[in-house]
Design a protein around this motif. Structure first.
Motif, short mmCIF file in Angstrom:
data_model
loop_
_atom_site.label_atom_id
_atom_site.label_comp_id
_atom_site.label_asym_id
_atom_site.label_seq_id
_atom_site.Cartn_x
_atom_site.Cartn_y
_atom_site.Cartn_z
N ARG A 1 0.76 -1.13 0.06
CA ARG A 1 -0.04 0.12 -0.09
C ARG A 1 0.88 1.30 -0.21
N ILE A 2 0.12 2.38 -0.69
CA ILE A 2 1.13 3.59 -0.71
C ILE A 2 0.35 4.41 -0.39
N TYR A 3 0.86 5.84 -0.01
CA TYR A 3 0.10 7.19 0.49
C TYR A 3 1.14 8.10 -0.14
N HIS A 4 0.61 9.01 -0.87
CA HIS A 4 1.38 10.13 -1.47
C HIS A 4 1.01 11.42 -0.68
N ASP A 5 1.82 12.15 -0.26
CA ASP A 5 1.42 13.33 0.31
C ASP A 5 2.26 14.41 -0.78
N PRO A 6 2.11 15.72 -0.39
CA PRO A 6 2.79 16.49 -1.73
C PRO A 6 4.12 16.40 -1.86
N ASN A 7 4.81 16.17 -0.74
CA ASN A 7 6.37 16.00 -0.77
C ASN A 7 7.12 14.90 -1.09
N ARG A 8 6.30 13.54 -0.67
CA ARG A 8 6.84 12.56 -0.59
C ARG A 8 5.89 11.23 -0.61
N GLU A 9 6.42 10.11 -0.68
CA GLU A 9 5.53 8.92 -0.35
C GLU A 9 5.71 8.27 0.78
N PHE A 10 4.88 7.71 1.50
CA PHE A 10 4.94 6.68 2.58
C PHE A 10 4.34 5.35 1.76
N TYR A 11 5.05 4.22 2.42
CA TYR A 11 4.39 2.82 2.13
C TYR A 11 4.45 2.06 2.94
N GLY A 12 3.60 0.55 2.86
CA GLY A 12 3.62 -0.37 3.69
C GLY A 12 3.62 -0.08 5.17
N MET A 13 4.55 -0.41 5.89
CA MET A 13 4.21 -0.48 7.23
C MET A 13 4.67 1.14 7.92
N ASP A 14 5.13 2.05 6.95
CA ASP A 14 5.15 3.56 7.27
C ASP A 14 3.85 4.04 7.72
N ILE A 15 2.61 3.50 7.09
CA ILE A 15 1.48 3.54 7.22
C ILE A 15 0.80 3.01 8.44
N CYS A 16 0.40 3.40 9.54
CA CYS A 16 0.02 2.56 10.76
C CYS A 16 -1.50 2.31 10.32
N THR A 17 -1.83 1.15 10.18
CA THR A 17 -3.37 0.95 9.83
C THR A 17 -3.92 -0.05 10.94
N GLY A 18 -3.60 -0.09 12.18
CA GLY A 18 -4.06 -0.94 13.22
C GLY A 18 -3.59 -2.18 13.32
N GLY A 19 -3.82 -3.02 14.34
CA GLY A 19 -3.43 -4.37 14.42
C GLY A 19 -1.87 -4.44 14.84
N THR A 20 -1.33 -3.29 14.99
CA THR A 20 0.19 -3.29 15.37
C THR A 20 0.47 -3.38 16.94
N VAL A 21 1.69 -3.78 17.40
CA VAL A 21 1.72 -4.09 18.93
C VAL A 21 1.58 -2.76 19.44
N VAL A 22 2.05 -1.48 18.95
CA VAL A 22 1.91 -0.42 19.69
C VAL A 22 1.55 0.68 18.52
N PRO A 23 0.82 1.76 18.59
CA PRO A 23 0.49 2.74 17.75
C PRO A 23 1.45 3.68 17.58
#
Ligand SMILES: [Zn+2]
Length: 243
Positions: free
Chosen positions: A73-95
């Protein structure tokens, strides 16, 4: 001498003999990706390759080098992109806040990945393989599985991932992200590469880890059990194809 099973180490005559006896290619679907502060960046490819090496020694076939590019999965903001685990989608050990995780360098678009798989399959079929087993990074594995029918039709390759031989939420192979399952498998296959103390003693935050908490549930014993079950299931499955 340990039996050679890695593609890049075989001389042509050795390669030919292995493919004639068992025309199975194993493709580790790796990444160079944050796997918590305690795991190597190449954890996905390492785990898959170690599984495949054991199966190839049991039943034959040839293990390919790990891919280190994969979709996510990828997320573009105006300056750069975030992908995979950069994006916290829940189900993680800590937020945690979305941010660029250190070391991750693997992303490519879905279409490019799928074309790469098609091209790999074309080359493998040409080289004499009849079966392709690929496994590793979640999104890479799912997208590979989506191509099964096409790879069969175009290249005559029967395609499988590890979950086709054994599927279980706890004992399956690589069924979380850097949590108890992947941490334990890596501890079983390459213990020197896991530094559980980095998160166990609270020195570093266990961020971007999805699944059961490795600080509580990870162990070499659990990893060895997962490995053993999956080596056995895949070996039996492949043996049955050629008997
Ligand atoms: Zn992983």
């Amino acid at each position: 001498m340990t039996e050679k099973v890695l593609y890049e180490e075989l001389c042509p005559a050795e390669f030919k003999e292995r493919v004639e006896v068992c025309p199975v290619a194993y493709l580790p679907l790796g990444t160079l990706e944050w796997h918590g502060p305690h795991m190597p960046l190449g954890a996905d490819g390492i785990q898959a390759q170690e599984l495949f090496k054991r199966v190839a020694r049991n039943v034959g076939g040839v293990v390919l080098p790990s891919l280190f590019l994969g979709p996510d999965r990828i997320y573009h903001d105006p300056n750069r992109e975030f992908y995979g685990m950069d994006i916290c989608t829940g189900g993680t050990v800590v937020p945690y806040e979305m941010h660029q995780l250190p070391g991750s360098a693997y992303w490519l678009p879905d279409e490019l990945y799928q074309n790469m798989i098609r091209q790999i399959a074309a080359n493998l079929a040409r080289a004499g393989f009849k079966v392709l087993v690929a496994h590793g990074h979640g999104p890479s594995t799912w997208q590979f599985c989506d191509l099964k029918a096409e790879l069969k039709e175009k290249y005559g390759l029967d395609c499988y991932c590890a979950f086709d031989f054994y599927k279980d939420e706890v004992m399956g192979y690589q069924c979380d992200h850097a949590a108890a399952n992947e941490t334990s498998i890596t501890m079983a296959v390459r213990p020197e590469l896991v530094q559980l103390e980095r998160i166990a003693e609270g020195k570093e935050e266990p961020i971007a880890i999805a699944g059961r908490d490795p600080r509580i549930h990870a162990s070499e014993e659990y990893g060895k059990e997962v490995l053993e079950i999956n080596v056995k299931a895949m070996s039996e499955g492949i043996r049955a194809m050629f008997s």
